[in-house]
Design an enzyme around this catalytic site. Structure first.
Site, PDB file in Angstrom:
ATOM      1  N   ALA A  91       0.821  -1.216   0.000  1.00 10.51           N
ATOM      2  CA  ALA A  91       0.000   0.000   0.000  1.00 10.51           C
ATOM      3  C   ALA A  91       0.852   1.263   0.000  1.00 10.51           C
ATOM      4  O   ALA A  91       0.345   2.370  -0.160  1.00 10.51           O
ATOM      5  CB  ALA A  91      -0.936   0.008   1.204  1.00 10.51           C
ATOM      6  N   GLY A  92       2.152   1.114   0.169  1.00 10.13           N
ATOM      7  CA  GLY A  92       3.052   2.267   0.206  1.00 10.13           C
ATOM      8  C   GLY A  92       3.367   2.783  -1.188  1.00 10.13           C
ATOM      9  O   GLY A  92       2.921   2.220  -2.194  1.00 10.13           O
ATOM     10  N   HIS A 117      24.234  -0.429  -0.536  1.00  6.58           N
ATOM     11  CA  HIS A 117      23.127   0.362  -1.080  1.00  6.58           C
ATOM     12  C   HIS A 117      22.894   1.632  -0.270  1.00  6.58           C
ATOM     13  O   HIS A 117      21.776   2.067  -0.097  1.00  6.58           O
ATOM     14  CB  HIS A 117      21.858  -0.511  -1.132  1.00  6.58           C
ATOM     15  CG  HIS A 117      20.667   0.176  -1.745  1.00  6.58           C
ATOM     16  ND1 HIS A 117      20.681   0.702  -3.023  1.00  6.58           N
ATOM     17  CD2 HIS A 117      19.420   0.411  -1.263  1.00  6.58           C
ATOM     18  CE1 HIS A 117      19.492   1.235  -3.286  1.00  6.58           C
ATOM     19  NE2 HIS A 117      18.711   1.077  -2.231  1.00  6.58           N
ATOM     20  N   ASN A 143      12.478   0.174  10.831  1.00  8.21           N
ATOM     21  CA  ASN A 143      12.390  -0.817   9.764  1.00  8.21           C
ATOM     22  C   ASN A 143      12.975  -2.177  10.128  1.00  8.21           C
ATOM     23  O   ASN A 143      12.543  -3.200   9.602  1.00  8.21           O
ATOM     24  CB  ASN A 143      13.034  -0.261   8.493  1.00  8.21           C
ATOM     25  CG  ASN A 143      12.181   0.844   7.875  1.00  8.21           C
ATOM     26  OD1 ASN A 143      11.078   1.102   8.343  1.00  8.21           O
ATOM     27  ND2 ASN A 143      12.679   1.488   6.842  1.00  8.21           N
ATOM     28  N   ILE A 184       6.253   2.835  -2.905  1.00 11.97           N
ATOM     29  CA  ILE A 184       7.006   1.876  -3.722  1.00 11.97           C
ATOM     30  C   ILE A 184       6.111   0.687  -4.060  1.00 11.97           C
ATOM     31  O   ILE A 184       6.046   0.244  -5.208  1.00 11.97           O
ATOM     32  CB  ILE A 184       8.265   1.375  -2.982  1.00 11.97           C
ATOM     33  CG1 ILE A 184       9.264   2.520  -2.787  1.00 11.97           C
ATOM     34  CG2 ILE A 184       8.923   0.216  -3.746  1.00 11.97           C
ATOM     35  CD1 ILE A 184      10.398   2.196  -1.818  1.00 11.97           C
TER      36      ILE A 184
END
Length: 312
Positions: free
Chosen positions: A9-10, A177, A94, A12
């Site tokens: 639902a975000g 990253h 997270n 991304i």
């Protein structure tokens, strides 16, 4: 072939789901999960797009129904960066989200290939590995940190600078990253050369591209659309390889032989069982070699943080 998107639902997740609904092979299944109650509605919305991809959405605390029978799981759940934050500030929130979701994967679809998009990837992949290891189901050929955004950004920026078509440029990106751990191998692009200053400036721009987007969105979010595109590219490559296509190569952040760090992004030959071969990073320029040596401490600390989160 069933693909599950966790965090669907975000920003991304929705972009990724749209691209997968349009591009997955006919007959594939796409399942969307997010804690947010809107998720089944996102799936209904996407179900009106006329492609032969079945789609279903699930919400609430339990991701199990979305994960049952999944071949590929892509995790984009978590909080996004805001101005002034770097990817490691996201860690506290997270880390817990990734731990919880990967525990559910370990129970429900332990043989699935898992792509972690949730930042900080350098750390969240280590968390996922330790969770899977504790559950006795870890396969280092099936866990990936999705770094594809660094590759597509590199392709775009190099093409801009050198007047090439972006589709003609493919830049290998190694390391990690975030920040200095992102190392584009600009010396390995056929038919393109850079002065030392160009290489240094371009490398910095690629490393800081996420911040460029965060600042440009003026507090309204981070890179969601380009990340959705990058994750779709990686997910679709994985699906093609799992279905037996030969010669599929993508860079991603995986556990290797530990030559540089326990987890390291490098070109991978993908196959029916995930990673078929970790390809050599080749010969580096002096600038690249220096950058690699200088970043390894940072990368190793990021990894340690993830290991300690599970094991302490």
């Amino acid at each position: 072939m069933k693909v599950a998107v966790l965090g669907a639902a975000g920003g991304i997740g929705q972009a990724l789901a749209l691209l997968l609904k349009n591009q997955l092979p006919s007959g594939s299944e796409l399942s969307l999960y997010d804690i947010a109650p809107v998720t089944p509605g996102v799936a209904v919305d996407l179900s009106h797009i006329p492609t032969a991809v079945k789609i279903k959405g699930f919400s609430g605390e339990d991701a199990t129904p979305a994960l049952e029978g999944a071949d590929v799981v892509l995790i984009s759940a978590g909080v996004a960066r805001r101005p002034g934050m770097d990817r490691s500030d996201l860690f506290n929130v997270n880390a817990g989200i990734v731990k919880n979701l990967v525990q559910q994967i370990a129970k429900t679809c332990p043989k699935a290939c898992v792509g972690i998009i949730t930042n900080p990837v350098n750390t969240t992949v280590a968390i996922a590995a330790e969770v899977l290891k504790k559950a006795g189901v870890y396969d280092k050929n099936k866990l990936f940190g999705v770094t594809t955004l660094d590759i597509i950004r590199s392709n775009t920026f190099v093409a801009e600078l050198k007047g090439k078509l972006p589709t003609e440029v493919e830049v290998p990106v190694i390391g990690g990253h975030s920040g200095v751990t992102i190392l584009p191998l600009l010396s390995q692009i056929p038919g393109v050369s850079f002065t030392e200053q160009e290489a240094a400036e371009l490398t910095k721009r690629i490393q800081n591209a996420g911040t460029e987007v965060v600042e440009a969105k003026a507090g309204g979010g981070s890179a969601t659309l380009s990340m959705g595109q990058a994750a779709a590219r990686f997910g679709l490559s994985l699906v093609r390889a799992l279905q037996g296509e030969k010669g599929v190569v993508e860079c991603a952040y995986v556990e290797g032989d530990g030559q540089y760090a326990r987890f390291f992004s490098q070109p991978l030959l993908l196959g029916k069982n995930g990673v078929e071969e970790r390809k050599s990073i080749g010969t580096l320029s002096a600038f690249e070699q220096h950058s690699l040596d200088a970043m390894l401490d940072t990368l190793k600390k990021d990894i340690q943080l993830g290991e300690d989160f599970i094991n302490k």
